[in-house]
Design a protein around this motif. Structure first.
Motif, PDB file in Angstrom:
ATOM      1  N   ALA A 172      34.652 -94.390  60.042  1.00 28.23           N
ATOM      2  CA  ALA A 172      34.571 -93.627  58.225  1.00 28.23           C
ATOM      3  C   ALA A 172      34.325 -92.267  58.328  1.00 28.23           C
ATOM      4  O   ALA A 172      33.369 -92.955  57.936  1.00 28.23           O
ATOM      5  CB  ALA A 172      34.675 -94.653  57.590  1.00 28.23           C
ATOM      6  N   ALA A 173      35.094 -91.090  57.783  1.00 25.01           N
ATOM      7  CA  ALA A 173      33.378 -90.107  58.187  1.00 25.01           C
ATOM      8  C   ALA A 173      33.697 -89.545  56.810  1.00 25.01           C
ATOM      9  O   ALA A 173      34.676 -89.345  55.700  1.00 25.01           O
ATOM     10  CB  ALA A 173      34.122 -89.094  58.544  1.00 25.01           C
ATOM     11  N   ALA A 174      32.436 -89.410  55.194  1.00 21.54           N
ATOM     12  CA  ALA A 174      33.008 -88.965  53.807  1.00 21.54           C
ATOM     13  C   ALA A 174      31.727 -88.047  53.924  1.00 21.54           C
ATOM     14  O   ALA A 174      30.533 -88.150  54.725  1.00 21.54           O
ATOM     15  CB  ALA A 174      33.201 -89.652  53.302  1.00 21.54           C
ATOM     16  N   LEU A 175      32.163 -86.422  53.790  1.00 24.11           N
ATOM     17  CA  LEU A 175      31.513 -85.449  53.455  1.00 24.11           C
ATOM     18  C   LEU A 175      31.574 -84.747  52.165  1.00 24.11           C
ATOM     19  O   LEU A 175      32.387 -84.992  51.344  1.00 24.11           O
ATOM     20  CB  LEU A 175      31.818 -84.709  54.311  1.00 24.11           C
ATOM     21  N   GLN A 176      30.270 -84.313  51.496  1.00 21.73           N
ATOM     22  CA  GLN A 176      29.791 -83.006  50.460  1.00 21.73           C
ATOM     23  C   GLN A 176      29.533 -82.207  51.389  1.00 21.73           C
ATOM     24  O   GLN A 176      28.698 -81.783  51.574  1.00 21.73           O
ATOM     25  CB  GLN A 176      28.618 -83.918  49.266  1.00 21.73           C
ATOM     26  N   MET A 177      30.889 -80.719  51.105  1.00 25.10           N
ATOM     27  CA  MET A 177      30.427 -79.597  51.140  1.00 25.10           C
ATOM     28  C   MET A 177      30.229 -78.749  51.001  1.00 25.10           C
ATOM     29  O   MET A 177      30.842 -78.631  49.188  1.00 25.10           O
ATOM     30  CB  MET A 177      31.795 -79.758  52.936  1.00 25.10           C
ATOM     31  N   ASP A 178      29.054 -77.706  51.538  1.00 23.13           N
ATOM     32  CA  ASP A 178      28.550 -76.290  50.362  1.00 23.13           C
ATOM     33  C   ASP A 178      29.121 -75.431  51.422  1.00 23.13           C
ATOM     34  O   ASP A 178      28.553 -74.958  52.726  1.00 23.13           O
ATOM     35  CB  ASP A 178      27.625 -76.428  49.599  1.00 23.13           C
ATOM     36  N   ILE A 214      28.312 -91.944  57.589  1.00 24.72           N
ATOM     37  CA  ILE A 214      29.942 -92.446  58.448  1.00 24.72           C
ATOM     38  C   ILE A 214      29.235 -93.618  59.025  1.00 24.72           C
ATOM     39  O   ILE A 214      28.371 -94.222  59.080  1.00 24.72           O
ATOM     40  CB  ILE A 214      29.099 -91.258  59.807  1.00 24.72           C
ATOM     41  N   ALA A 215      30.247 -94.722  58.998  1.00 24.01           N
ATOM     42  CA  ALA A 215      30.571 -95.609  59.756  1.00 24.01           C
ATOM     43  C   ALA A 215      31.062 -95.933  59.798  1.00 24.01           C
ATOM     44  O   ALA A 215      32.536 -95.626  60.551  1.00 24.01           O
ATOM     45  CB  ALA A 215      31.091 -96.844  57.951  1.00 24.01           C
TER      46      ALA A 215
END
Length: 333
Positions: free
Chosen positions: A246-252, A261-262
């Motif tokens: 499980a991947a989650a990002l806040q991007m700039d 990341i889990a």
């Protein structure tokens, strides 16, 4: 078959009162519990049906902008709920990766949290060596087949893995579990809900006896634009993960502000890849850095000889899942 008494609870307080008797188990969808009972692995004396308790089957918005998912919300309903699908796509994807459509239509969020391992030695009572089923008897998988077993956080007592896809996403999203018991209500941060095996692999969670899961809270949606759930398995459907991410990002732009990341399929509980997150936070998302982060996530892996392949598989899955979360076509691994 052993005699079993059945009672239908009308509210949370009544369910909790009934559960104070030894040998009592709550039943919702029953998709895992009934399998365990039929196989003689679980032998409850009393079933408390909680499916008619009002208020536990809804998804609502919280004052802080997050959402609350009731314990009786069906997996299929949660996956397709507008708030979940639009604001928490990582969780929606994880739900849809699990089991089959028929099972998702029955399984509940609370029940999903309580899933027990699918280790063959645990499920087959002909095997007398299973510390999870019979504490102190040994672990047959250590000397037997262990291709699908844990490579992180295992112990000499148990190398089984947690089977839930939903829980991997909840771990990445820093969910909070609400429970009610004889001592009142309390909340459990998701990182503290499931246990590593240690010397008591028969205990999967930190729930106290007679406590009922009532809801799961998700914080405000920070990762709706960049998230991906990747599940690697032996066949395309109705199979448990060899490795999931499980991947989650806040991007700039090309920089990672925050990474979550889990991993699933690698440990007795959903495994948060904190070392990888720290290497990515505040940094440009280069392929070199991402590969270094993936390697850091598996630095403490201790595989058995049959599942050593999971170390490289998990590293490659992290790279691919993060790239897909970042919107990079093809998810180069």
């Amino acid at each position: 078959m052993d005699a079993i008494s059945y009672e239908r609870a009308g509210d949370v307080a009544g369910a909790v009162r009934a559960a104070q008797q030894p040998g009592t188990v709550f039943i919702g969808g029953g998709t895992n519990l009934l399998d365990l009972m039929k196989g003689g692995v679980a032998r409850p004396l009393r079933l408390i049906d909680i499916t008619h308790i009002s208020g536990l089957d809804t998804v609502t918005t919280l004052p802080n902008g997050g959402i609350r998912i009731g314990a009786l919300v069906r997996n299929s309903d949660a996956a397709n709920h507008a708030l979940v699908r639009e604001q928490y796509p990582l969780l929606s994807q994880a739900f849809l990766a699990g089991a089959s459509a028929q099972l998702r239509n029955m399984a509940t969020v609370g029940g999903n949290l309580m899933q027990r391992t699918r280790c063959a030695y645990f499920y087959d009572t002909a095997f007398t060596q299973c510390n999870k089923r019979m504490p102190g008897s040994g672990c047959a998988s250590l000397e037997g087949h262990h291709r699908t077993q844990a490579i992180l956080g295992a112990s000499s007592q148990c190398i089984a893995v947690n089977p839930s896809d939903m829980s991997v996403a909840l771990a990445a999203l820093d969910a909070v579990v609400h429970v009610s018991g004889a001592a009142g209500e309390r909340t459990i941060p998701f990182a503290d809900f499931h246990r590593l095996p240690g010397d008591r692999p028969d205990i999967d969670t930190t729930l106290q006896a007679g406590e009922l899961i009532t809801a799961v809270d998700l914080p405000p949606p920070l990762f709706s634009a960049n998230a991906h759930y990747l599940k690697v398995r032996d066949r395309a459907s109705y199979a448990f993960a060899l490795v999931s991410v499980a991947a989650a990002l806040q991007m700039d732009g090309e920089h990672v502000q925050t990474a979550r990341i889990a991993l699933g399929g690698v440990a007795h509980k959903p495994w948060r890849a904190s070392a990888a997150e720290q290497m990515l936070n505040g940094q440009p998302l280069t392929q070199a850095r991402l590969h270094e982060a993936a390697a850091a996530a598996l630095r403490d892996a201790r595989p058995q000889h049959e599942n050593a392949f999971k170390v490289q598989l998990a590293q490659r899955a992290i790279v691919r899942a993060v790239n897909l979360a970042a919107g990079r076509s093809g998810g180069v691994a």
